[in-house]
Scaffold this motif. Structure first.
Motif, mmCIF file in Angstrom:
data_model
loop_
_atom_site.group_PDB
_atom_site.id
_atom_site.type_symbol
_atom_site.label_atom_id
_atom_site.label_comp_id
_atom_site.label_asym_id
_atom_site.label_seq_id
_atom_site.Cartn_x
_atom_site.Cartn_y
_atom_site.Cartn_z
ATOM 1 N N THR A 16 0.842 -1.019 0.355
ATOM 2 C CA THR A 16 0.030 -0.031 0.187
ATOM 3 C C THR A 16 0.922 1.408 0.010
ATOM 4 O O THR A 16 0.526 2.589 0.141
ATOM 5 C CB THR A 16 -1.109 0.015 1.115
ATOM 6 O OG1 THR A 16 0.013 0.526 2.102
ATOM 7 C CG2 THR A 16 -1.859 -1.427 1.456
ATOM 8 N N ARG A 17 1.999 0.607 0.191
ATOM 9 C CA ARG A 17 3.354 1.955 -0.175
ATOM 10 C C ARG A 17 2.799 2.745 0.784
ATOM 11 O O ARG A 17 2.981 4.023 0.859
ATOM 12 C CB ARG A 17 3.214 2.829 -1.508
ATOM 13 C CG ARG A 17 3.950 2.190 -2.654
ATOM 14 C CD ARG A 17 4.840 1.732 -2.507
ATOM 15 N NE ARG A 17 5.053 1.096 -3.304
ATOM 16 C CZ ARG A 17 6.634 0.614 -3.915
ATOM 17 N NH1 ARG A 17 7.647 0.967 -3.148
ATOM 18 N NH2 ARG A 17 7.123 0.130 -5.074
ATOM 19 N N GLU A 18 2.177 2.937 1.716
ATOM 20 C CA GLU A 18 2.452 3.891 3.225
ATOM 21 C C GLU A 18 3.873 4.334 3.730
ATOM 22 O O GLU A 18 4.624 3.943 3.444
ATOM 23 C CB GLU A 18 1.989 3.071 4.435
ATOM 24 C CG GLU A 18 0.919 2.058 5.156
ATOM 25 C CD GLU A 18 0.946 1.352 5.945
ATOM 26 O OE1 GLU A 18 -0.213 1.776 7.165
ATOM 27 O OE2 GLU A 18 1.447 0.113 6.357
ATOM 28 N N CYS A 19 3.684 5.582 3.905
ATOM 29 C CA CYS A 19 4.790 6.700 4.149
ATOM 30 C C CYS A 19 5.763 6.041 5.598
ATOM 31 O O CYS A 19 4.493 6.214 6.643
ATOM 32 C CB CYS A 19 4.621 7.700 3.876
ATOM 33 S SG CYS A 19 3.439 8.506 5.223
ATOM 34 N N LYS A 20 6.490 6.523 5.871
ATOM 35 C CA LYS A 20 6.847 6.289 6.955
ATOM 36 C C LYS A 20 6.323 7.224 7.900
ATOM 37 O O LYS A 20 5.742 6.012 9.218
ATOM 38 C CB LYS A 20 8.794 6.229 7.172
ATOM 39 C CG LYS A 20 9.785 5.998 5.750
ATOM 40 C CD LYS A 20 10.798 6.244 5.903
ATOM 41 C CE LYS A 20 11.469 4.520 5.113
ATOM 42 N NZ LYS A 20 12.911 4.363 5.941
ATOM 43 N N PRO A 21 6.334 8.543 8.066
ATOM 44 C CA PRO A 21 5.992 9.029 9.103
ATOM 45 C C PRO A 21 4.366 8.050 9.918
ATOM 46 O O PRO A 21 4.110 8.248 11.063
ATOM 47 C CB PRO A 21 5.311 10.746 9.003
ATOM 48 C CG PRO A 21 6.499 10.204 7.197
ATOM 49 C CD PRO A 21 6.301 9.362 6.891
ATOM 50 N N GLN A 22 3.628 7.905 8.876
ATOM 51 C CA GLN A 22 2.505 7.076 9.075
ATOM 52 C C GLN A 22 2.546 5.544 9.590
ATOM 53 O O GLN A 22 1.812 5.050 10.679
ATOM 54 C CB GLN A 22 1.085 6.710 7.831
ATOM 55 C CG GLN A 22 0.981 8.013 7.039
ATOM 56 C CD GLN A 22 0.278 7.613 5.605
ATOM 57 O OE1 GLN A 22 0.509 6.225 4.576
ATOM 58 N NE2 GLN A 22 -0.946 7.655 4.940
ATOM 59 N N VAL A 23 3.714 4.850 9.050
ATOM 60 C CA VAL A 23 3.906 3.661 9.582
ATOM 61 C C VAL A 23 4.787 3.886 11.102
ATOM 62 O O VAL A 23 3.735 3.589 12.451
ATOM 63 C CB VAL A 23 4.839 3.468 9.123
ATOM 64 C CG1 VAL A 23 5.288 1.660 10.284
ATOM 65 C CG2 VAL A 23 4.466 2.620 8.003
ATOM 66 N N LEU A 24 5.470 5.019 11.125
ATOM 67 C CA LEU A 24 5.634 5.222 13.062
ATOM 68 C C LEU A 24 4.702 5.492 13.691
ATOM 69 O O LEU A 24 4.619 5.649 15.247
ATOM 70 C CB LEU A 24 6.961 6.598 12.540
ATOM 71 C CG LEU A 24 7.417 6.965 13.621
ATOM 72 C CD1 LEU A 24 8.358 5.684 14.249
ATOM 73 C CD2 LEU A 24 8.688 7.641 13.484
ATOM 74 N N ALA A 25 3.770 6.198 12.972
ATOM 75 C CA ALA A 25 2.578 7.168 14.210
ATOM 76 C C ALA A 25 2.378 5.918 15.045
ATOM 77 O O ALA A 25 1.542 6.129 15.579
ATOM 78 C CB ALA A 25 1.826 7.950 13.486
ATOM 79 N N SER A 26 1.767 5.247 13.857
ATOM 80 C CA SER A 26 0.543 3.866 13.506
ATOM 81 C C SER A 26 1.371 2.732 15.071
ATOM 82 O O SER A 26 0.899 1.777 15.320
ATOM 83 C CB SER A 26 0.085 3.692 13.674
ATOM 84 O OG SER A 26 0.947 2.416 11.851
#
Length: 101
Positions: A16-26
């Protein structure tokens, strides 16, 4: 979270090509809690009396090797797979006989 679910999350992130800030936040709070738990476990080992037998020394060496895998920034996104391999038994073609199956 199990190794399989971590791998599934990594696969989803890749697909899904999540961006790093989203992955880190979650994941930040959960990962922080798990790292604190690991650190506390190592602290308990350091403070405990006695010495380890050969099996215990091997287990502790495996835990230390696991921390090195976690810190490896080679960019292959395969840390979970490498940890699973570290803690897995080597394949024995006679495993059915060994376990009476």
């Amino acid at each position: 979270m199990s190794v399989a679910s971590h791998q599934a999350a990594a696969d989803r992130a890749a697909s899904t090509r999540e961006c790093k800030p989203q992955v880190l936040a979650s994941t930040f709070l959960e990962l922080r809690a798990k790292l604190l738990e690991v650190a506390a476990g190592f602290d308990r080992l350091d403070l405990a009396d006695g010495s380890l037998d050969d099996d215990g020394a091997k287990q502790l060496a495996d835990l230390r090797a696991a921390t090195e895998i976690l810190l490896d920034d080679c960019g292959d996104a395969q840390r979970a797979a490498r940890l699973q391999k570290l803690f897995s038994r080597p394949y024995d073609p006679q495993w059915r006989e060994v376990y009476g199956l």
